[in-house]
Design a protein around this motif. Structure first.
Motif, PDB file in Angstrom:
ATOM      1  N   UNK A  12       0.858  -1.196   0.000  1.00  0.00           N
ATOM      2  CA  UNK A  12       0.000   0.000   0.000  1.00  0.00           C
ATOM      3  C   UNK A  12       0.891   1.242   0.000  1.00  0.00           C
ATOM      4  N   UNK A  13       1.908   1.251   0.884  1.00  0.00           N
ATOM      5  CA  UNK A  13       2.794   2.421   0.964  1.00  0.00           C
ATOM      6  C   UNK A  13       3.474   2.672  -0.389  1.00  0.00           C
ATOM      7  N   UNK A  14       3.924   1.588  -1.013  1.00  0.00           N
ATOM      8  CA  UNK A  14       4.603   1.720  -2.315  1.00  0.00           C
ATOM      9  C   UNK A  14       3.651   2.224  -3.396  1.00  0.00           C
ATOM     10  N   UNK A  15       2.411   1.788  -3.328  1.00  0.00           N
ATOM     11  CA  UNK A  15       1.458   2.081  -4.409  1.00  0.00           C
ATOM     12  C   UNK A  15       0.678   3.372  -4.223  1.00  0.00           C
ATOM     13  N   UNK A  16       0.781   3.954  -3.042  1.00  0.00           N
ATOM     14  CA  UNK A  16       0.070   5.225  -2.873  1.00  0.00           C
ATOM     15  C   UNK A  16       0.697   6.261  -3.795  1.00  0.00           C
ATOM     16  N   UNK A  17      -0.115   7.095  -4.471  1.00  0.00           N
ATOM     17  CA  UNK A  17       0.446   8.101  -5.377  1.00  0.00           C
ATOM     18  C   UNK A  17       1.396   9.054  -4.651  1.00  0.00           C
ATOM     19  N   UNK A  18       2.253   9.686  -5.415  1.00  0.00           N
ATOM     20  CA  UNK A  18       3.280  10.583  -4.862  1.00  0.00           C
ATOM     21  C   UNK A  18       2.690  11.772  -4.115  1.00  0.00           C
ATOM     22  N   UNK A  19       1.420  12.085  -4.399  1.00  0.00           N
ATOM     23  CA  UNK A  19       0.822  13.245  -3.723  1.00  0.00           C
ATOM     24  C   UNK A  19       0.012  12.836  -2.491  1.00  0.00           C
ATOM     25  N   UNK A  20       0.433  11.740  -1.855  1.00  0.00           N
ATOM     26  CA  UNK A  20      -0.220  11.321  -0.614  1.00  0.00           C
ATOM     27  C   UNK A  20       0.813  11.324   0.523  1.00  0.00           C
ATOM     28  N   UNK A  21       0.314  11.519   1.723  1.00  0.00           N
ATOM     29  CA  UNK A  21       1.178  11.502   2.909  1.00  0.00           C
ATOM     30  C   UNK A  21       0.662  10.422   3.863  1.00  0.00           C
ATOM     31  N   UNK A  22       1.589   9.604   4.347  1.00  0.00           N
ATOM     32  CA  UNK A  22       1.235   8.557   5.321  1.00  0.00           C
ATOM     33  C   UNK A  22       1.466   9.106   6.723  1.00  0.00           C
ATOM     34  N   UNK A  23       0.437   9.027   7.559  1.00  0.00           N
ATOM     35  CA  UNK A  23       0.587   9.375   8.974  1.00  0.00           C
ATOM     36  C   UNK A  23       0.699   8.064   9.730  1.00  0.00           C
ATOM     37  N   UNK A  24       1.745   7.933  10.544  1.00  0.00           N
ATOM     38  CA  UNK A  24       1.900   6.643  11.222  1.00  0.00           C
ATOM     39  C   UNK A  24       2.292   6.805  12.677  1.00  0.00           C
ATOM     40  N   UNK A  25       2.044   5.740  13.426  1.00  0.00           N
ATOM     41  CA  UNK A  25       2.492   5.602  14.809  1.00  0.00           C
ATOM     42  C   UNK A  25       2.441   4.116  15.110  1.00  0.00           C
ATOM     43  N   UNK A  26       3.344   3.646  15.974  1.00  0.00           N
ATOM     44  CA  UNK A  26       3.356   2.220  16.286  1.00  0.00           C
ATOM     45  C   UNK A  26       4.379   1.482  15.441  1.00  0.00           C
ATOM     46  N   UNK A  27       4.591   0.209  15.759  1.00  0.00           N
ATOM     47  CA  UNK A  27       5.657  -0.512  15.051  1.00  0.00           C
ATOM     48  C   UNK A  27       5.238  -0.954  13.658  1.00  0.00           C
ATOM     49  N   UNK A  28       3.969  -0.724  13.282  1.00  0.00           N
ATOM     50  CA  UNK A  28       3.534  -0.994  11.900  1.00  0.00           C
ATOM     51  C   UNK A  28       4.413  -0.260  10.891  1.00  0.00           C
ATOM     52  N   UNK A  56       8.903   2.380   6.636  1.00  0.00           N
ATOM     53  CA  UNK A  56       9.607   3.616   7.004  1.00  0.00           C
ATOM     54  C   UNK A  56      11.035   3.695   6.469  1.00  0.00           C
ATOM     55  N   UNK A  57      11.476   2.637   5.807  1.00  0.00           N
ATOM     56  CA  UNK A  57      12.824   2.710   5.232  1.00  0.00           C
ATOM     57  C   UNK A  57      12.763   2.645   3.702  1.00  0.00           C
ATOM     58  N   UNK A  58      11.593   2.970   3.154  1.00  0.00           N
ATOM     59  CA  UNK A  58      11.417   2.869   1.692  1.00  0.00           C
ATOM     60  C   UNK A  58      11.867   4.127   0.954  1.00  0.00           C
ATOM     61  N   UNK A  59      12.245   5.162   1.692  1.00  0.00           N
ATOM     62  CA  UNK A  59      12.607   6.441   1.054  1.00  0.00           C
ATOM     63  C   UNK A  59      11.505   6.926   0.120  1.00  0.00           C
ATOM     64  N   UNK A  60      10.343   7.176   0.694  1.00  0.00           N
ATOM     65  CA  UNK A  60       9.200   7.575  -0.145  1.00  0.00           C
ATOM     66  C   UNK A  60       9.214   9.051  -0.516  1.00  0.00           C
ATOM     67  N   UNK A  61      10.228   9.772  -0.048  1.00  0.00           N
ATOM     68  CA  UNK A  61      10.388  11.157  -0.501  1.00  0.00           C
ATOM     69  C   UNK A  61       9.608  12.164   0.322  1.00  0.00           C
ATOM     70  N   UNK A  62       9.495  13.372  -0.239  1.00  0.00           N
ATOM     71  CA  UNK A  62       8.864  14.493   0.470  1.00  0.00           C
ATOM     72  C   UNK A  62       7.908  15.219  -0.461  1.00  0.00           C
ATOM     73  N   UNK A  63       7.030  16.013   0.147  1.00  0.00           N
ATOM     74  CA  UNK A  63       6.196  16.929  -0.646  1.00  0.00           C
ATOM     75  C   UNK A  63       6.451  18.326  -0.092  1.00  0.00           C
ATOM     76  N   UNK A  64       7.162  19.130  -0.833  1.00  0.00           N
ATOM     77  CA  UNK A  64       7.461  20.499  -0.387  1.00  0.00           C
ATOM     78  C   UNK A  64       8.100  20.536   0.990  1.00  0.00           C
ATOM     79  N   UNK A  65       9.021  19.619   1.248  1.00  0.00           N
ATOM     80  CA  UNK A  65       9.718  19.604   2.537  1.00  0.00           C
ATOM     81  C   UNK A  65       9.007  18.789   3.607  1.00  0.00           C
ATOM     82  N   UNK A  66       7.790  18.312   3.306  1.00  0.00           N
ATOM     83  CA  UNK A  66       7.069  17.473   4.277  1.00  0.00           C
ATOM     84  C   UNK A  66       7.333  16.007   3.911  1.00  0.00           C
ATOM     85  N   UNK A  67       7.952  15.220   4.833  1.00  0.00           N
ATOM     86  CA  UNK A  67       8.202  13.809   4.498  1.00  0.00           C
ATOM     87  C   UNK A  67       6.893  13.094   4.166  1.00  0.00           C
ATOM     88  N   UNK A  68       6.932  12.170   3.233  1.00  0.00           N
ATOM     89  CA  UNK A  68       5.698  11.441   2.869  1.00  0.00           C
ATOM     90  C   UNK A  68       5.310  10.409   3.918  1.00  0.00           C
TER      91      UNK A  68
END
Ligand code: SF4
Ligand code: SF3
Length: 560
Positions: A427-443, A448-460
């Motif tokens: 899911x994380x890989x397939x989410x479009x580049x203009x989406x941001x994942x909010x996470x907490x927990x060991x999930x 979190x090591x996929x280097x999904x990039x940033x949107x205007x300085x905001x990590x994805x």
């Protein structure tokens, strides 16, 4: 008759229940049955606790004990029979003292006959505290003991009890960090007492589920304020994933105060301290990251610990869940503390009032051990709890308005062993580049090591912290809703939650109590939810199981 019955976590056998000599998690039947008896006796404390409280009889030690004992029974916290025997003995002692006080007060108030021992859970005594005696009783009181119980009532009772276990974990952490909220402790007993009511209807139990979610939110808020009052608000931080030369201690679990005291006691000793699993977010707190020998994070989520602890070489401290069956390759250098426990593993005792725990044995084991073997290198960004995200709220809102961010997807929760959890990586890989994942927990370790990039300085991937910090995600969602003048369900926000243990259950109940709809839950729906209860949750909240990653991404992007 099965050797045990436990279905409280997502990895329960065949998604039905662990019934053999040990659970999938490695919990022996003996421990599982002792846990059942402990929960039964906590209902007894609650019988007197709720009646006493109504007459002004309150015992702070007993109230906190109920939370700690519930916490001890969560998945992967404590595998030590002897600890449960001690907890059972203490539960009976505290229960009887509370009964004496409640009955005494009743006599004072009413001058009437206030004697009697109440139901079995409120009055039962063992002839001795041998395992044989306790296990014989445990067989009469487990989840499935009453075969005539309506399966939907059983399902809702267990849903509440598992939610309470999660609430208890959050509350105990908060108390350790200096927080207090007597109403949360009182609610645990109120709810445990209702789970014994033979005449409670489905409506009564659904109302209790709602109230459990509301108090769950309260416990999460309490923990958030306790941690941030003590250690400051997490700040954006790049955490080192590699190792330094020299001996090390690896700290796992969730407890910030244990880490703090260990950092103080290792300062200047040449021993580096690394975080593991759910301790990763501690690297972002000003009050903890100030220690130069807090060297970074080592490894991944809890279920990979056997290989990682073996490679680490130094000492290991388990402050809470998740501990997995201990292997010989690191048996001599692993320690537990707090409500965590494992037979044969040295346990660092609780702190005396006004003093720190004594971690000298852990430090000595680190010095005698090998230097950590590096598993990976580089850094990952953390520290995006509510204060950080809200400090750049203008930027986030602008990004949504301009279309640079199309959707937020909350993907918090737990990680686990099952291969089906690759879903969350996909899911994380397939989410479009203009989406941001909010996470907490060991999930988060699934992406979190996929280097999904940033949107205007905001990590994805915005990592708000531990499962204990899920409250941050609720604060962020509520702030966004307020900024856009809509309800949370109208935001461009989807929930795709991974669950494993009972802290995820209370987070789910908290979200449901807020009226959040269309939550996806996986890898499977809880085995303890009966088909009818699932139907109620589906029709009231549109709760859904996960399906295929690409399909779910499409549905979520379309707002479904
Ligand atoms: Fe089974 Fe989970 Fe219970 Fe362990 S905690 S015995 S895996 S249901
Ligand atoms: Fe993880 Fe055990 Fe739940 Fe704290 S460490 S999220 S599973």
């Amino acid at each position: 008759m099965p050797e045990m019955f436990c279905y409280q976590c997502q990895e329960t056998l065949q998604n039905k229940g662990c019934t053999r000599r040990g659970g999938v998690c490695g919990k022996p039947a003996e421990v599982s049955n002792l846990q059942d008896l402990l929960i039964y006796l906590l209902k007894g404390i609650s019988f007197w606790g709720t009646r006493g409280r109504g007459m002004g009889v309150v015992d702070a030690e007993t109230d906190l004990f109920v939370a700690q004992a519930l916490f001890a029974t969560i998945t992967n916290a404590n595998f030590d029979s002897q600890r449960f025997v001690a907890l059972i003995e203490k539960a009976i002692t505290l229960r009887d003292a509370l009964r004496g006080r409640a009955q005494g007060r009743c006599n004072e108030l009413h001058s009437s006959n206030c004697t009697g021992s109440g139901p079995d859970w409120a009055g039962w005594h063992p002839v001795d505290y041998s395992l044989e005696t306790l296990l014989a009783k445990a067989r009469e009181v487990g989840v499935m003991a009453d075969e005539t119980l309506d399966p939907n009532i059983r399902s809702l009772r267990e849903l509440v009890i598992y939610g309470l276990k999660g609430m208890a974990a959050y509350t105990d952490h908060a108390y350790v960090a200096g927080g207090q909220d007597e109403t949360v402790l009182a609610f645990m007993q109120e709810a445990l007492e209702v789970t014994t009511h033979a005449r409670a209807t489905l409506e009564d139990m659904l109302a209790l589920v709602q109230k459990t979610g509301e108090f769950g939110l309260k416990s999460m808020r309490l923990l958030d304020s306790s941690n941030t009052a003590r250690y400051g608000n997490p700040e954006p931080t790049q955490v080192n994933l590699g190792v330094r030369p020299g001996p090390g201690i690896l700290v796992s679990g969730h407890d910030l105060v244990d880490l703090d005291e260990l950092l103080q006691q290792t300062a200047g000793t040449g021993v580096n301290v690394y975080t593991h699993g759910e301790m990763l977010p501690t690297n972002a707190y000003p009050g903890l990251k100030k220690y130069p020998h807090l060297a970074g994070n080592y490894g991944n989520a809890w279920w990979q610990q056997a290989q990682e602890f073996e490679a680490f070489g130094g000492a290991i401290l388990m402050t809470t869940n998740c501990i997995t069956p201990v292997r010989d390759s690191y048996r001599g250098r692993i320690f537990t503390t707090g409500m965590a426990g494992y037979p044969g593993v040295p346990h660092i005792q609780d702190r005396e009032p006004g003093q720190q725990k004594d971690f000298s044995a852990v430090i000595a084991a680190a010095k005698a051990g090998a230097d950590p073997r590096e598993l990976e290198s580089g850094t990952i960004p953390i520290g995006f709890a509510h204060a950080t995200v809200l400090s750049v709220a203008d930027k986030v809102i602008e990004a949504v308005k301009s279309g640079a961010i199309k959707r937020f997807v909350v993907m918090g929760g737990c990680d686990g062993r099952q291969k089906e959890r690759a879903y969350f990586t996909e899911v994380a890989r397939n989410l479009p580049q203009d989406t941001v994942i909010l996470t907490a927990g060991c999930a988060k370790y699934r992406y979190n090591k996929l280097n999904l990039g940033e949107i205007g300085g905001i990590p994805r991937v915005l990592d708000a912290g531990q499962c204990n910090d899920s409250y941050s995600l609720i604060v962020i969602a509520s702030a966004l809703a307020e900024a856009f003048g809509v309800g949370v369900n109208e935001l461009p926000l989807s929930f795709d939650i991974a669950w494993y243990e009972q802290k995820a259950v209370i987070v789910l109940l908290a979200l449901l109590s807020l009226g959040v709809k269309k939550i996806r839950l996986g890898p499977t729906l809880p085995a303890f939810l009966s088909p009818d209860v699932v139907n109620v949750l589906v029709s009231a909240y549109d709760l859904k199981p996960i399906s295929a990653p690409v399909e779910d991404v499409e549905l979520m992007m379309a707002g479904n």
